[in-house]
Design an enzyme around this catalytic site. Structure first.
Site, short mmCIF file in Angstrom:
data_model
loop_
_atom_site.label_atom_id
_atom_site.label_comp_id
_atom_site.label_asym_id
_atom_site.label_seq_id
_atom_site.Cartn_x
_atom_site.Cartn_y
_atom_site.Cartn_z
N GLY A 1 0.83 -1.21 0.00
CA GLY A 1 0.00 0.00 0.00
C GLY A 1 0.86 1.25 0.00
N GLU B 1 3.58 6.64 -7.70
CA GLU B 1 3.69 6.49 -9.15
C GLU B 1 4.42 5.20 -9.55
OE1 GLU B 1 1.95 8.26 -11.20
OE2 GLU B 1 2.76 7.22 -12.97
N HIS C 1 4.23 2.22 -8.03
CA HIS C 1 3.21 1.17 -8.02
C HIS C 1 2.25 1.30 -9.21
CE1 HIS C 1 4.03 1.61 -3.52
NE2 HIS C 1 4.34 0.35 -3.74
N LYS D 1 13.34 -0.98 -8.10
CA LYS D 1 13.86 -0.19 -6.97
C LYS D 1 14.31 -1.16 -5.88
CE LYS D 1 12.13 1.89 -3.56
NZ LYS D 1 12.20 1.42 -2.17
N GLN E 1 15.13 -7.78 -3.82
CA GLN E 1 13.84 -8.46 -3.68
C GLN E 1 13.41 -9.12 -5.00
OE1 GLN E 1 10.18 -6.84 -1.54
NE2 GLN E 1 9.70 -6.27 -3.63
N SER F 1 9.42 5.93 -3.39
CA SER F 1 9.33 4.96 -2.30
C SER F 1 8.28 5.42 -1.31
CB SER F 1 10.69 4.84 -1.59
OG SER F 1 10.51 4.19 -0.33
N SER F 2 7.53 4.46 -0.77
CA SER F 2 6.55 4.82 0.25
C SER F 2 7.23 5.47 1.44
CB SER F 2 5.78 3.58 0.70
OG SER F 2 5.15 2.98 -0.41
#
Lengths: 279, 279
Positions: B31, B35, B37, B149, B153, B185-186
């Protein structure tokens, strides 16, 4: 019956079947098929539209001092037995196909693997869950069938399937026994005549436990003492463990509860045998 | 757009779509959509007939001293953005649905998780692979889209998918940056104005490395020294690591090879930022 070595080919075929609305049943084995396996295959045929059998002796689930190299491999006989059970596909992969160079992923189930064989055979269940998850992803079954002889394995796989949200039904079938009560196992082939005779004490001792519970005995120490005595009546067996456990969590029980399970491992010479009963 | 909390419901819906021959695309997120995502979602819409977004802040991938409790949660804004991207289903589960009582299964990828963030954040990637495998099994996607990014992962998930024989295509998309070069980044929401200004040195330093390689510099020690100098030009950043690695194995490189990747982690105050460039 098709014999397929390529995992990509098995996966593509299963996905095609599922798109056509067919139900895929799966029986994973290490080969050296016996009546126990055949019972699983017959149930697979009943439960699915298509039946896939895998035969793969998984090195990751054998410890360094275990019987990987001498584990029985009876390819031609297995293929014949599979055909008689109307298997549609035998998945028969190489080590290289299952664990290619650079392979590095393991599945860890932490609780139900703690005691019993998990304690006695470190790393064994990591090998089992890893290969079974890979096989599930390759075969994409709707239902997979396992024997209750390997009771802890069945519980561990159910745990993994639940935890990882796999859309696969796991079916466990009762242990198939010889007329003398000995649980069917590929490892029975290792037994000398005397060892095989001695091994009968294992199922006999479980029967003793069951009778004691039936007649009201609730003291688990007494039950385990009687089981121990039965097994030690022959000097050819060496007990590895005797435990009474919860059938879902495998936590050791101190008092009786419905479907409590007694589980035994014992060595007959170098051969490790396991068996279990619902009490 | 449907918002579904039950994993069983999402799984049943996806399996139904797949039986109908539809291709399912999946974007898993925590969540706090930005941009970056949205770019993944637009690509998902292009690649699949149906697009599923998951929003789940996974406690298992946060260390004990990390930002789980203050991780940004912007549910209503996320739902609106997802709708604008024509998402078909948002999977929005509770912790209890993902990790019910008795949960005990972990996925371990052992090699590509060793260095970089894996070394600095013990257990982080075990949490990532575990939740992503669960989400894959729930959503049953044909294709899943991740941002570069989080480069390690992406590599770890590709490793897991390959090792576990999953029939899922993993797509990595280039990092989306602000006009000033900062990687989206969140966690950028945590930055003060000064920290945000300082954070620009991270992408600037990667640009410096790229230019050096372009003009023929092959001495990695020199490149890393220049990157370090650029980042340390502000005293608001603290370098966590700077490494040049093989883009597939993430093994540290000592000399240049095609698609070598430079990866950086640095703290701006308490906020840990990561970024990377292909050299």
């Amino acid at each position: 019956m098709k014999i397929i070595e390529s995992w990509q080919e098995v996966q593509a075929l299963s996905l095609k079947w599922k798109k056509e609305g067919l139900k895929v049943a799966f029986v994973p084995t290490m080969g050296a098929l016996h009546e126990g396996h055949l019972t699983l295959l017959r149930e697979g045929k009943r439960l699915g539209d298509k039946l896939i059998l895998s035969i793969y002796v998984n090195p990751k689930q054998f410890g360094p001092n275990e019987d990987l190299s001498k584990y029985p491999r009876t390819k031609e006989a297995d293929f014949k037995l599979a055909e008689d059970c109307n298997v549609d596909v035998i998945f028969y992969p190489s080590d290289k196909a299952i664990y290619p160079d650079g392979y590095q992923t393991n599945i860890e189930v932490t609780e139900t693997t703690k005691g019993l064989c998990g304690e006695k055979r470190p790393g064994h269940f990591r090998g089992v869950t890893t290969v079974v998850l890979k096989l599930f992803n390759i075969v994409q079954p709707d239902v997979a069938i396992f024997g209750e002889k390997d009771f802890q394995q069945l519980v561990v796989i159910k745990t993994m399937v639940r935890d990882l949200n796999l859309p696969i039904k796991i079916v466990g079938l009762p242990t198939v026994r010889g007329p003398d009560g000995l649980a069917m196992s590929s490892r029975n082939r290792y037994l000398s005549k005397d060892e095989r005779q001695a091994a009968l004490s294992i199922s006999k001792s479980l029967q003793v436990a069951k009778e004691m519970v039936k007649s009201g005995e609730a003291d688990f120490a007494k039950i385990i003492a009687a089981v121990t005595k039965t097994i030690n009546s022959t000097n050819l067996l060496k007990i590895d463990y005797i435990k009474i456990c919860d059938p879902e969590t495998l936590v050791e029980l101190t008092k009786i509860k419905p479907s409590a399970r007694i589980l035994i491992a014992a060595f007959a010479g170098k051969t490790r045998l396991i068996d279990n009963y619902e009490l």
